[in-house]
Design a protein around this motif. Structure first.
Motif, PDB file in Angstrom:
ATOM      1  N   GLY A 179      15.166  34.274 -27.583  1.00 36.73           N
ATOM      2  CA  GLY A 179      16.342  33.713 -28.237  1.00 36.73           C
ATOM      3  C   GLY A 179      16.047  32.445 -28.998  1.00 36.73           C
ATOM      4  N   GLU A 180      17.069  31.618 -29.123  1.00 34.71           N
ATOM      5  CA  GLU A 180      17.005  30.434 -29.986  1.00 34.71           C
ATOM      6  C   GLU A 180      15.964  29.410 -29.532  1.00 34.71           C
ATOM      7  OE1 GLU A 180      19.929  26.891 -31.667  1.00 34.71           O
ATOM      8  OE2 GLU A 180      20.792  28.524 -30.490  1.00 34.71           O
ATOM      9  N   TYR A 181      15.837  29.213 -28.225  1.00 33.67           N
ATOM     10  CA  TYR A 181      14.889  28.234 -27.706  1.00 33.67           C
ATOM     11  C   TYR A 181      13.698  28.956 -27.088  1.00 33.67           C
ATOM     12  CZ  TYR A 181      18.548  24.852 -28.482  1.00 33.67           C
ATOM     13  OH  TYR A 181      19.483  24.059 -29.078  1.00 33.67           O
ATOM     14  N   ASP A 182      12.560  28.274 -27.119  1.00 34.07           N
ATOM     15  CA  ASP A 182      11.332  28.862 -26.588  1.00 34.07           C
ATOM     16  C   ASP A 182      11.155  28.597 -25.097  1.00 34.07           C
ATOM     17  OD1 ASP A 182      10.317  29.859 -29.136  1.00 34.07           O
ATOM     18  OD2 ASP A 182      10.096  27.742 -29.659  1.00 34.07           O
ATOM     19  N   TYR A 183      11.591  27.422 -24.651  1.00 30.08           N
ATOM     20  CA  TYR A 183      11.407  27.024 -23.249  1.00 30.08           C
ATOM     21  C   TYR A 183      12.636  26.284 -22.763  1.00 30.08           C
ATOM     22  CZ  TYR A 183       6.631  28.166 -24.316  1.00 30.08           C
ATOM     23  OH  TYR A 183       5.518  28.845 -24.711  1.00 30.08           O
ATOM     24  N   MET A 184      12.842  26.329 -21.456  1.00 28.59           N
ATOM     25  CA  MET A 184      13.900  25.540 -20.835  1.00 28.59           C
ATOM     26  C   MET A 184      13.348  24.924 -19.559  1.00 28.59           C
ATOM     27  SD  MET A 184      17.719  26.485 -19.462  1.00 28.59           S
ATOM     28  CE  MET A 184      17.185  27.117 -17.886  1.00 28.59           C
ATOM     29  N   LEU A 185      13.654  23.664 -19.377  1.00 29.23           N
ATOM     30  CA  LEU A 185      13.262  22.934 -18.177  1.00 29.23           C
ATOM     31  C   LEU A 185      14.509  22.530 -17.415  1.00 29.23           C
ATOM     32  CD1 LEU A 185      10.837  20.322 -19.824  1.00 29.23           C
ATOM     33  CD2 LEU A 185      10.355  22.702 -19.240  1.00 29.23           C
ATOM     34  N   LYS A 186      14.402  22.523 -16.111  1.00 34.01           N
ATOM     35  CA  LYS A 186      15.432  21.907 -15.276  1.00 34.01           C
ATOM     36  C   LYS A 186      14.808  20.623 -14.743  1.00 34.01           C
ATOM     37  CE  LYS A 186      18.478  22.573 -11.297  1.00 34.01           C
ATOM     38  NZ  LYS A 186      18.852  23.490 -10.211  1.00 34.01           N
ATOM     39  N   VAL A 187      15.457  19.515 -15.065  1.00 36.28           N
ATOM     40  CA  VAL A 187      14.938  18.192 -14.730  1.00 36.28           C
ATOM     41  C   VAL A 187      15.955  17.493 -13.848  1.00 36.28           C
ATOM     42  CG1 VAL A 187      14.263  15.961 -15.711  1.00 36.28           C
ATOM     43  CG2 VAL A 187      13.674  18.083 -16.917  1.00 36.28           C
ATOM     44  N   MET A 188      15.484  16.836 -12.797  1.00 36.32           N
ATOM     45  CA  MET A 188      16.375  16.071 -11.922  1.00 36.32           C
ATOM     46  C   MET A 188      15.890  14.628 -11.841  1.00 36.32           C
ATOM     47  SD  MET A 188      17.424  18.766  -8.960  1.00 36.32           S
ATOM     48  CE  MET A 188      18.801  17.745  -8.446  1.00 36.32           C
ATOM     49  N   VAL A 189      16.823  13.720 -12.132  1.00 36.14           N
ATOM     50  CA  VAL A 189      16.537  12.284 -12.132  1.00 36.14           C
ATOM     51  C   VAL A 189      17.733  11.532 -11.546  1.00 36.14           C
ATOM     52  CG1 VAL A 189      14.917  12.318 -14.079  1.00 36.14           C
ATOM     53  CG2 VAL A 189      17.372  12.118 -14.513  1.00 36.14           C
ATOM     54  N   ALA A 190      17.567  10.248 -11.353  1.00 42.13           N
ATOM     55  CA  ALA A 190      18.635   9.437 -10.767  1.00 42.13           C
ATOM     56  C   ALA A 190      19.793   9.220 -11.733  1.00 42.13           C
ATOM     57  CB  ALA A 190      18.089   8.089 -10.298  1.00 42.13           C
ATOM     58  N   ASP A 191      19.460   8.943 -12.985  1.00 45.33           N
ATOM     59  CA  ASP A 191      20.502   8.541 -13.935  1.00 45.33           C
ATOM     60  C   ASP A 191      19.983   8.689 -15.361  1.00 45.33           C
ATOM     61  OD1 ASP A 191      18.716   6.392 -14.201  1.00 45.33           O
ATOM     62  OD2 ASP A 191      19.951   5.072 -12.976  1.00 45.33           O
ATOM     63  N   MET A 192      20.789   8.262 -16.328  1.00 48.20           N
ATOM     64  CA  MET A 192      20.415   8.383 -17.737  1.00 48.20           C
ATOM     65  C   MET A 192      19.150   7.594 -18.054  1.00 48.20           C
ATOM     66  SD  MET A 192      21.206   9.998 -20.426  1.00 48.20           S
ATOM     67  CE  MET A 192      22.900  10.513 -20.212  1.00 48.20           C
ATOM     68  N   GLN A 193      19.007   6.419 -17.480  1.00 44.95           N
ATOM     69  CA  GLN A 193      17.792   5.627 -17.700  1.00 44.95           C
ATOM     70  C   GLN A 193      16.568   6.377 -17.171  1.00 44.95           C
ATOM     71  OE1 GLN A 193      17.460   2.586 -19.426  1.00 44.95           O
ATOM     72  NE2 GLN A 193      15.350   3.283 -19.327  1.00 44.95           N
ATOM     73  N   GLY A 194      16.714   7.017 -16.023  1.00 41.37           N
ATOM     74  CA  GLY A 194      15.628   7.813 -15.470  1.00 41.37           C
ATOM     75  C   GLY A 194      15.257   8.962 -16.390  1.00 41.37           C
ATOM     76  N   TYR A 195      16.282   9.587 -16.997  1.00 37.91           N
ATOM     77  CA  TYR A 195      16.000  10.675 -17.932  1.00 37.91           C
ATOM     78  C   TYR A 195      15.322  10.135 -19.196  1.00 37.91           C
ATOM     79  CZ  TYR A 195      16.160  14.519 -21.105  1.00 37.91           C
ATOM     80  OH  TYR A 195      15.777  15.478 -21.999  1.00 37.91           O
ATOM     81  N   ASP A 196      15.792   9.024 -19.702  1.00 33.79           N
ATOM     82  CA  ASP A 196      15.183   8.438 -20.897  1.00 33.79           C
ATOM     83  C   ASP A 196      13.705   8.120 -20.651  1.00 33.79           C
ATOM     84  OD1 ASP A 196      15.394   7.487 -23.622  1.00 33.79           O
ATOM     85  OD2 ASP A 196      15.279   5.459 -22.790  1.00 33.79           O
TER      86      ASP A 196
END
Length: 152
Positions: free
Chosen positions: A100-117
């Protein structure tokens, strides 16, 4: 695999900390035949491992992010580099190659938006990508670890 094996697997998927005697009682077997069935299911690879499920909220992993990735590169060398780079991040708990439209998908778990950044900056620096889009889970409606056994 028969009905008893499926019942054993169902019981184990709900709580693998139970003793063989407790499992045997629930499925209507004595301990030794139940133990032998569990051993056989492990030997043939249906039971891969027994793990402990942790509560992400109590570990301050409150933000789940689904990262959709597009790439213009699909050669084996790039894929090996991408897989190795991505798997090295403990924040990445699942990796899928998609159609489909995307080639890969990740599931990521972090504490907060800063952690994701922080994760995002380290992640994109390591491998060439065409497009990275992030979707933030607002509510977990269903999160099941048990596999469906009714049609097996």
């Amino acid at each position: 695999m028969d009905k008893l094996d499926k019942h054993i697997l169902s019981v184990l998927q709900k709580d693998a900390t139970q003793t063989t005697a407790e499992i045997a009682e629930q499925v209507g077997l004595s301990t030794t035949p139940c133990w032998k069935r569990i051993q056989r299911l492990q030997e043939i690879g249906i039971i891969k491992s027994k793990v402990t499920l942790l509560d992400p909220d109590k570990l301050n992993l409150k933000l789940t992010v689904f990262v959709h990735i597009k790439t213009a590169r699909h050669e084996p060398t790039w894929l090996k580099q991408f897989a190795s780079h991505t798997a090295a991040f403990e924040e990445v708990i699942e990796i899928y190659r998609l159609s489909g439209e995307y080639d890969y998908m990740l599931k990521v778990m972090v504490a907060d938006m800063q952690g994701y950044d922080n994760f995002y900056k380290r992640f994109i620096a390591g491998v060439p990508l065409t497009d990275v889009t992030s979707s933030f889970a607002m509510e977990k409606i269903k999160n099941e670890t048990s596999l469906p056994l009714s049609n097996v």
